[in-house]
Design an enzyme around this catalytic site. Structure first.
Site, PDB file in Angstrom:
ATOM      1  CG  HIS A 208      49.523  45.670  34.099  1.00  0.00           C
ATOM      2  ND1 HIS A 208      50.171  44.661  33.442  1.00  0.00           N
ATOM      3  CD2 HIS A 208      49.002  45.098  35.215  1.00  0.00           C
ATOM      4  CE1 HIS A 208      50.063  43.544  34.128  1.00  0.00           C
ATOM      5  NE2 HIS A 208      49.348  43.783  35.196  1.00  0.00           N
ATOM      6  CD  GLU A 450      34.325  30.585  35.453  1.00  0.00           C
ATOM      7  OE1 GLU A 450      34.676  31.732  35.104  1.00  0.00           O
ATOM      8  OE2 GLU A 450      35.142  29.714  35.818  1.00  0.00           O
ATOM      9  CG  ASP A 474      33.899  33.610  31.591  1.00  0.00           C
ATOM     10  OD1 ASP A 474      33.908  34.237  30.521  1.00  0.00           O
ATOM     11  OD2 ASP A 474      34.897  33.009  32.026  1.00  0.00           O
ATOM     12  CB  CYS A 521      35.672  37.363  42.272  1.00  0.00           C
ATOM     13  SG  CYS A 521      35.448  35.852  41.320  1.00  0.00           S
TER      14      CYS A 521
END
Length: 585
Positions: A208, A450, A474, A521
């Site tokens: 973050h 993935e 992944d 993504c």
């Protein structure tokens, strides 16, 4: 601030870490302490156990109130991502496990409150740090920052005490913060000073702190491990957020070179922000969708701010983490509805069903997997817990009336899993209709690509699905059998390995033939080094952190897809490693 080390000859050093926020900064180092690393350890008497528990409660309550105050009094120009991040820290602070388990340590081991809290914090951070999903793994940083804040309160010593820091140094250069870690809330305080960048021992690109740094356009290099021991207070630093490079005590020639780069970067950034509302259309007229990845409902505003054409990935697991009970259907409905309402009826919102299990368990489940990456996780976990899965599907379907909902299923490897999901979707829909709930006219169902198996045999899956999204993180890991967080093999994690690129290309081509959208993504989507490569592979839909959209859009608007497809195909057909420099030329 007084110089804290003896005078020794200045040494020019080049230090490397992870560049998480682009830009160039030149300034003086300010070394910040870390209460978490300096906590006192001692045993308390039996008579003092409850008073230590009370002292812990008081500290937790005080810090919670402080976070609430900061969130409710954010300046108008504060980064739009900051409020959601503060919400995450408040949720971590309110996690019953934090207070109850820490008190248990105090009562069982007679640790003082600070020692018990740091012990429990290390355990929670370790749990997050072992998770497969990178965004969840980076929440270990949030745990440490919350614990740091509580420990600072209990000790009465602020790790980021800026009272004695002047506005600027004598030579008018700004300050560059050098810390073990830095919380987004502390970054607000730093804005009051002439703060130009930060470098930290800890952290990663999806922390973050990194997200807020990108929003503030503050150059940052993290994950430097022992930078605080290598840099002295007030030394001149150059921070290159693009290259993940920190230069200590640069020569006059190097300083002037980086000042030129700094001016160039500022000019380019201003231009990008002016172009953020322009359509993402290539030179040869191909329209490209640039969508956003988000973790919390409130982050949808940041996506719109950066010109996102939709939400390509909303990670729903943050509703489920750090709590003793599962979120109710109503709570989930409200979260999903918020995102759909924010994006409106014309922008799609892709919500991924719960991606959890094995190494990242819920509400104190005590399961241990021999190999978590290959265990009962994601859709496998959901199908093994049908009541929980049905609750989420019901909440999603109820929310679908507020926008264009796409439901994304993670870690699909078998066609029968798609059939099972569809069966539960039909069951949830029938239940809701019988109870009088409205459902959106068109709810799309997609799957994450993935696992290599689905990428190799994608055609039958596309017949049953409305879209697919490629999770490159992944997919690369599973294709190459490389743990991307294992320092001993991370050099083998190769985004442009021919096998990986062929799987991506195969999926995109199959989607084109079936008339089904294909989105990427994963990290590659937001990394401008790979934008032209993905366009050359035929990709028309990218999803990334909102802050990356303007820069990716700029590349898209100057790209010619037919030229790029020819360049990429030439090397793919020969099975050679892709020359990114040639593709990006």
């Amino acid at each position: 601030m007084e110089q804290t080390v003896a005078k020794i000859p200045d040494m020019v050093m080049a230090l490397h870490g992870k560049g998480v926020a682009k830009g160039i900064a030149i300034g003086h180092a300010v070394i910040m302490g870390a209460a978490l690393l300096e906590v006192k350890h001692h045993l308390v008497s039996v008579d003092d156990i409850e008073s230590e528990c009370t002292r812990l409660d008081q500290a937790l309550q005080a810090v919670a109130a402080d976070l609430d105050y900061i969130k409710n009094n954010l300046p108008e120009d504060a980064p739009i991502e900051l409020a959601p991040v503060l919400t995450v820290h408040s949720l971590l602070l309110a996690d019953p496990m934090l207070a109850s388990e820490t008190k248990q340590i105090i009562r069982t081991h007679r640790y003082n409150a600070e020692w018990a809290l740091s012990t429990q914090g290390q355990m929670l951070a370790s749990q997050f740090g072992q998770m497969e999903d990178e965004y969840l793994r980076e929440r270990a940083s949030d745990v440490n920052q919350v614990i740091e804040r509580v420990l600072s309160f209990m000790s009465g010593v602020k790790s980021f005490d800026l009272k004695n820091l002047p506005a600027t140094c004598e030579d008018d250069l700004p300050f560059i913060v050098v810390a073990h870690d830095i919380s987004p809330a502390d970054m607000l305080n730093l804005r009051e000073k002439h703060f130009a960048a930060f470098i930290t021992d800890a952290g990663g690109p999806t922390s973050h702190t990194a997200i807020v740094a990108r929003s503030m356009h503050v150059p940052a290099v993290v994950g430097m491990k022992n930078v605080r021991s290598l840099v002295r207070d007030r030394e001149i630093l150059i921070v290159d957020g693009d290259e993940g490079l920190v230069i200590v005590n640069p020569s006059p020639l190097i300083l002037e070179q980086y000042r030129q780069k700094q001016r160039q970067y500022q000019t380019e950034r201003e231009f990008l922000l002016l172009q953020k509302d322009e359509p993402a259309v290539t030179v040869d007229g191909v329209h490209i969708e640039l969508e956003a990845n988000i973790e919390l409902p409130e982050e949808a505003d940041a996506a719109l701010e950066m010109g996102a054409t939709g939400i390509g990935l909303y990670r729903s697991e943050f509703l489920f983490m750090n709590r003793e009970t599962l979120p109710s259907e109503q709570e989930q409905y409200e979260a999903y509805s918020h995102v759909l309402k924010t994006m409106g009826m014309d922008k799609p919102v892709t919500i991924r069903t719960l991606d959890i299990g094995s190494d990242k368990t819920l509400h104190n489940e005590a399961t241990v997997a021999v190999n978590p990456a290959l265990g009962l996780r994601a859709v496998r976990y959901c199908l093994a817990h049908p009541e929980m899965f049905l609750t989420q599907l019901r909440a999603l379907l109820r929310a679908s009336v507020h926008g264009r909902l796409r439901i994304l299923i993670p870690m699909i490897s078998h066609l029968h899993e798609v059939y099972e999901v569809k069966r539960y979707l039909t069951q949830a829909q029938n239940e809701l209709m019988s109870e009088g709930y409205a459902i959106g006219e068109k709810v799309e169902l997609g799957a994450m690509v993935e696992i290599p198996a689905i990428a190799i045999a994608i055609e039958p899956f596309l017949k049953e699905l409305d879209f697919v999204s490629i999770g490159t993180n992944d997919l690369i890991q599973y294709t190459l059998a490389v743990d991307r967080v294992d320092d001993e093999v991370v050099s083998l994690y190769d985004s442009v390995h021919p096998a990986v690129l062929r799987l991506i290309h195969n999926t995109i081509q199959a989607g084109d033939r079936a008339g089904k959208p294909v989105c990427v993504c994963g990290e590659m989507a937001g990394d401008t080094h790979y934008t032209k490569l993905l366009l050359g592979l035929g990709l028309k839909s990218f999803s990334m952190h909102p802050a990356h959209i303007p820069e990716v859009k700029q590349i898209v608007r100057h790209a010619h897809t037919n030229v790029l497809r020819t360049r990429v195909a030439r090397t793919l057909n020969h099975g050679e490693v892709i020359d990114l420099d040639a593709v990006n030329a």
